[in-house]
Design an enzyme around this catalytic site. Structure first.
Site, PDB file in Angstrom:
ATOM      1  CG  HIS A  55      60.868 -55.255 -12.454  1.00  0.00           C
ATOM      2  ND1 HIS A  55      60.673 -54.325 -11.462  1.00  0.00           N
ATOM      3  CD2 HIS A  55      61.500 -56.309 -11.856  1.00  0.00           C
ATOM      4  CE1 HIS A  55      61.152 -54.786 -10.324  1.00  0.00           C
ATOM      5  NE2 HIS A  55      61.647 -55.984 -10.526  1.00  0.00           N
ATOM      6  CB  CYS A  64      58.757 -48.234 -11.733  1.00  0.00           C
ATOM      7  SG  CYS A  64      58.896 -49.415 -10.380  1.00  0.00           S
TER       8      CYS A  64
END
Length: 206
Positions: free
Chosen positions: A119, A182
């Protein structure tokens, strides 16, 4: 009444200081939790000793891990200040809260293309948040109880979330890592529209 206002003032100042430094505090505590997880893994313990305050601040759930079964080792990227527990796949939310993880269930560290997800939304300095600091030539290290392997970054680029060909194996080629996180956050949609890909090739030892 005057004492009450003084106490209230002190509490408000303390709260403001905590809020101002919250990301730094959270990164510091998360690093402490990471260290406890890694130390427990190295001692072949089933679980780390993490208190409730550390769990709350770091937003981790180490009590849901069985280190002897779920943890493969840990991943270090000095150039990006990354030192994260490396967990077995698949990339579940529990795994992503507690470290970085192999993407697919059943994936092994012996495969030609090892895909690892992490993440960036966990906060500054946590998981793969600083992965964008790396550059070609930087070193990525995977450490396990069997030793360590070093990889050199050779490519960095973005793809659309639907482009899963980055996970493909290339039989006969040197082993490599595919680090995935991301990228390109859109504040209007509150979504990350791209995936950042960092490719690193194993450094063969003589």
């Amino acid at each position: 009444m005057r004492i009450f206002y003084r106490v209230l003032g002190v509490l408000l100042i303390a709260a403001a200081v905590v809020m101002f430094f919250w990301q730094d505090i959270r990164a510091l505590v998360t690093n402490q939790v990471n260290d406890k997880i890694i130390q427990a893994y190295e001692k072949n313990e089933a679980a780390p000793e993490v208190n409730d305050l550390e769990k709350w601040i770091s937003k981790t759930e180490p009590d849901k891990l069985k280190l002897t079964e779920d943890m493969l080792g840990y991943l270090k990227i000095p150039a990006a200040d990354i030192n994260e527990p490396l967990l077995k796949g698949p990339a579940t939310q529990v795994n992503l809260k507690n470290g970085v993880t192999l993407v697919e269930e059943g994936e092994q560290l012996s495969e030609q293309n090892i895909a690892i997800a992490g993440h960036r939304v966990e906060g500054a300095g946590i998981r793969f948040n600083y992965l964008d600091r790396v550059k070609k030539g930087d070193i990525v290290t995977i450490l396990t109880r069997k030793g360590e392997k070093n990889y050199e970054i050779y490519n960095i680029y973005d793809v659309n979330p639907s482009q899963v060909d980055v996970l493909k194996e290339s039989k006969g080629k040197p082993q490599e890592l595919t680090l995935i996180t991301c990228d390109s956050y859109n504040p209007d949609t509150l979504l990350f529209e791209k995936r950042m890909i960092v490719k690193a090739r194993i450094i063969e030892t003589a």
